[in-house]
Design a protein around this motif. Structure first.
Motif, mmCIF file in Angstrom:
data_model
loop_
_atom_site.group_PDB
_atom_site.id
_atom_site.type_symbol
_atom_site.label_atom_id
_atom_site.label_comp_id
_atom_site.label_asym_id
_atom_site.label_seq_id
_atom_site.Cartn_x
_atom_site.Cartn_y
_atom_site.Cartn_z
ATOM 1 N N GLU A 30 4.153 44.572 -21.561
ATOM 2 C CA GLU A 30 3.580 43.257 -21.311
ATOM 3 C C GLU A 30 4.481 42.447 -20.392
ATOM 4 O OE1 GLU A 30 3.428 39.239 -23.937
ATOM 5 O OE2 GLU A 30 2.578 41.037 -24.874
ATOM 6 N N VAL A 31 3.880 41.669 -19.513
ATOM 7 C CA VAL A 31 4.611 40.688 -18.712
ATOM 8 C C VAL A 31 4.019 39.311 -19.015
ATOM 9 C CG1 VAL A 31 5.257 42.275 -16.880
ATOM 10 C CG2 VAL A 31 3.088 41.048 -16.735
ATOM 11 N N SER A 32 4.866 38.260 -18.973
ATOM 12 C CA SER A 32 4.385 36.929 -19.336
ATOM 13 C C SER A 32 5.183 35.865 -18.608
ATOM 14 C CB SER A 32 4.494 36.711 -20.848
ATOM 15 O OG SER A 32 5.858 36.694 -21.256
ATOM 16 N N LEU A 33 4.591 34.666 -18.524
ATOM 17 C CA LEU A 33 5.249 33.495 -17.942
ATOM 18 C C LEU A 33 4.754 32.260 -18.666
ATOM 19 C CD1 LEU A 33 7.058 32.220 -15.726
ATOM 20 C CD2 LEU A 33 4.986 32.027 -14.320
ATOM 21 N N ASN A 34 5.695 31.383 -19.074
ATOM 22 C CA ASN A 34 5.358 30.143 -19.765
ATOM 23 C C ASN A 34 5.733 28.942 -18.915
ATOM 24 O OD1 ASN A 34 4.458 31.552 -21.978
ATOM 25 N ND2 ASN A 34 6.263 31.166 -23.220
ATOM 26 N N LEU A 35 4.907 27.907 -18.971
ATOM 27 C CA LEU A 35 5.165 26.616 -18.346
ATOM 28 C C LEU A 35 5.029 25.546 -19.413
ATOM 29 C CD1 LEU A 35 2.915 27.010 -15.156
ATOM 30 C CD2 LEU A 35 5.367 27.459 -15.325
ATOM 31 N N GLY A 36 5.935 24.566 -19.394
ATOM 32 C CA GLY A 36 5.819 23.544 -20.412
ATOM 33 C C GLY A 36 6.842 22.437 -20.285
ATOM 34 N N LEU A 37 6.910 21.625 -21.329
ATOM 35 C CA LEU A 37 7.830 20.491 -21.420
ATOM 36 C C LEU A 37 8.891 20.806 -22.461
ATOM 37 C CD1 LEU A 37 8.482 17.460 -20.738
ATOM 38 C CD2 LEU A 37 7.060 16.890 -22.734
#
Length: 255
Positions: A181-188
């Protein structure tokens, strides 16, 4: 030339061995029953078909965390473990993760100590028991850390945040219990912290303890007096996932 009795005996032994092998395979297979109808004779009958067990809980690790390299610090491998729960139906799964890193180099005053907890909900575009391909998720996390890049560069604090992410999952084997699996998160992410230094209270090397880097009145000192806010990429991953617990499919009784 062998006698007729010997020939029949050998055939019987071969027949028993074949039956034994078939029974061994059947014993390891979950079966589902169904109902049918013989229209020619107006009779009902029951049939059985093999059914694979559904995965219920999988463990995952992020290789980027396990083999972490930090500029100004160096190679800093950690331990990252995540658990994902797959329901019986639908496209949503539930995840919990923990990252632990504990590097302490007292001789050069470098430290990387991180405790990070994360909860998330995923929605796979392809559900139906497979849960592979693209997905999106929402997450929340809490972190406690102590980071030092040298005698005069250290920070200690806590933080938390939330955001969204996306990823893609591939099966690595035919059974599908091992996945990449590959993943990317964006957030505060918001944290409150205190900088610290090594030395004595006057900035010298003295007895070599660690002090908060604070130069005001002691009566006015408050812990976690500094605040940092980050909005943008918060995590990336290359994960290996392995199913550890399966659930058997329920059998439907024929009426």
């Amino acid at each position: 030339m062998e006698s007729g009795f010997s020939h029949r005996l050998k055939c019987f032994i071969v027949f028993v061995l074949i039956c034994h092998c078939k029974l061994a395979v059947l014993a390891q297979t979950d079966w589902t029953c169904g109902c049918g109808e013989n229209y020619a004779h107006g009779e009902s009958f029951m049939y059985f078909a093999p059914q694979e067990p559904r995965h219920m809980i999988a463990l995952r690790t992020n290789l980027l965390h396990d083999l972490l390299y930090v500029p100004q610090f160096g190679f800093a491998p950690g331990a990252n473990i995540q658990a994902e729960y797959y329901p019986l139906s639908g496209n949503y799964t539930f995840n919990a993760g923990f990252t632990f890193t504990n590097h302490r180099h007292w001789d050069v005053q470098k430290f990387l100590q991180i405790r990070d907890f994360q909860l998330s909900v995923r929605r796979y575009f392809k559900g139906g028991g497979e849960f592979v391909g693209p997905y999106v998720d929402g997450y929340a996390e809490f972190m406690k850390y102590g980071i030092g890049f040298g005698p005069d560069k250290g920070w200690q604090g806590e933080g938390g945040g939330a955001g969204v992410g996306a990823g893609y999952t591939w099966n690595l084997n035919k059974r599908g219990n091992l996945r990449l699996e590959v993943s990317l998160n964006l957030g505060l992410f918001v944290t409150r912290y205190d900088p610290y230094v090594w030395g004595d209270s006057n900035g010298g090397e003295g007895h070599g303890l660690y002090y908060y880097d604070y130069h005001g009145s002691i009566s006015d000192f408050k812990e976690r007096n500094h605040r940092f806010v980050w909005l943008g990429p918060t995590n990336a991953g290359v994960h290996i996932t392995y199913d550890i617990i399966y659930r058997k499919q329920k059998r439907e009784d024929c009426q």
